[in-house]
Design an enzyme around this catalytic site. Structure first.
Site, short mmCIF file in Angstrom:
data_model
loop_
_atom_site.label_atom_id
_atom_site.label_comp_id
_atom_site.label_asym_id
_atom_site.label_seq_id
_atom_site.Cartn_x
_atom_site.Cartn_y
_atom_site.Cartn_z
N PRO A 1 22.21 -10.50 6.23
CA PRO A 1 21.06 -9.65 5.94
C PRO A 1 20.76 -8.69 7.08
CG PRO A 1 20.57 -11.94 5.43
CD PRO A 1 21.87 -11.93 6.16
N GLU A 2 20.37 -7.46 6.71
CA GLU A 2 19.99 -6.49 7.74
C GLU A 2 18.49 -6.61 7.99
OE1 GLU A 2 21.99 -2.81 7.87
OE2 GLU A 2 23.63 -3.47 6.57
N ASN B 1 25.90 -3.27 9.00
CA ASN B 1 27.00 -2.40 8.60
C ASN B 1 26.58 -1.26 7.69
OD1 ASN B 1 29.66 -1.96 9.15
ND2 ASN B 1 30.46 -3.42 7.65
N LYS C 1 17.23 -9.21 13.43
CA LYS C 1 17.62 -10.17 12.40
C LYS C 1 17.04 -11.56 12.67
CE LYS C 1 21.81 -7.52 11.54
NZ LYS C 1 23.28 -7.50 11.39
N ARG D 1 16.04 -9.96 25.14
CA ARG D 1 17.48 -9.74 25.04
C ARG D 1 17.86 -8.90 23.82
NH1 ARG D 1 17.60 -15.56 23.69
NH2 ARG D 1 18.30 -15.84 21.52
N ARG E 1 34.50 -5.10 12.54
CA ARG E 1 33.70 -4.90 11.32
C ARG E 1 34.24 -3.72 10.54
NH1 ARG E 1 28.62 -7.18 11.36
NH2 ARG E 1 28.69 -6.66 9.14
#
Length: 269
Positions: A2-3, A162, A52, A121, A258
């Site tokens: 999931p984005e 992506n 995410k 981070r 990717r």
């Protein structure tokens, strides 16, 4: 995987469903049993999302940190909840509703110090109002790494996957292989603003839709996209098909492990 828009939608759904209520917490699978026992009977106070990562905050100042990864998914329903089926890592419920979490990459209980370290981070998230896109620019603008790789680095920009990577670069006419240091500040600002716009629409719609009004199926007289991801896109998973704008064949390749999609005509080197 999931984005970011999906995680922000989940944060909102948890907030609307559970915030301000006492929740029951169980781990039918058993892998989060110790953590569930510590939040069982507590009030879910707030929710948060960064990239995410989904965060559920309880009234003892601890947070459940969830990263869905590739296989994680949620099921929401009305109480009373049915007997759990499958490998339910965490079930939250109150008098009215329940939520089952299955297959996450991460489900852990963290304290405020650990939460602060998590945010530190991660790069700026286009869906958060409290972030500074200049933090990402300072990394991108001096990097020899391809901008198509940098946008997927969660320590540079959080939440972009992506689809958003491919579509934002297409919409701004940027070659994914362009080194970050060769990207102008003005073009980076345009990419960031586009990500803010597109990802906010993803939160609103529940799917990723990136084509401008003049390029919709209705406007162009073309068939709508048929794909499990839903939504209209320019290049993502359209390899071998003609570009809507220039007619060039959409290309695909692998960049940093990717799949990458781009139009050589609109995004030429």
């Amino acid at each position: 995987m999931p984005e970011g828009h999906t995680i922000h939608r989940l944060a909102g759904l948890h907030r609307r469903t559970f915030a301000g209520t006492v929740v029951s917490a169980r781990s039918p699978q058993g892998r989060f049993a110790a953590g569930a026992s510590q939040i069982d009977g507590r009030v879910l106070r707030e929710t948060d999302a960064h990239g995410k990562h989904l965060l559920l905050g309880f009234d003892d100042d601890r947070w459940v940190h969830i990263h869905l990864g590739i296989y994680g998914k949620y099921t929401f329903g009305q109480a009373p909840p049915p007997a759990p089926t499958g490998v339910v890592r965490l079930r939250l419920s109150n008098a009215a509703d329940y939520a089952d979490l299955r297959g996450p990459n991460t489900c852990e209980l963290i304290d405020p110090v650990e939460k602060k370290a998590l945010h530190a981070r991660l790069g700026p998230d286009p869906l958060r109002a409290d972030v500074d896109p200049d933090l990402a620019w300072r990394r991108i603008g001096r990097s020899r790494t391809a901008v198509g790789v940098l946008l997927m680095d969660q320590s540079v920009v959080a939440g972009v996957g992506n689809i958003y990577r491919a579509e934002a670069l297409f919409r701004q006419g940027v070659d994914p292989a362009l080194p970050g240091r060769d990207l102008t500040r003005e073009r980076w600002t345009a990419i960031w603003d586009d990500l803010v716009l597109l990802m906010a629409e993803g939160v609103r719609l529940g799917h990723i839709d990136t084509v401008r009004p003049e390029h919709t199926p209705e406007a162009m007289g073309r068939p709508p996209r048929v794909d499990e991801h839903g939504g209209e896109v320019y290049v993502y998973r359209r390899a071998g098909m003609p570009c809507f704008l220039c007619g060039s064949e959409v290309r695909t390749g692998v960049l940093a492990g990717r799949n990458l999609f781009w139009c050589p005509g609109c995004q030429g080197g």
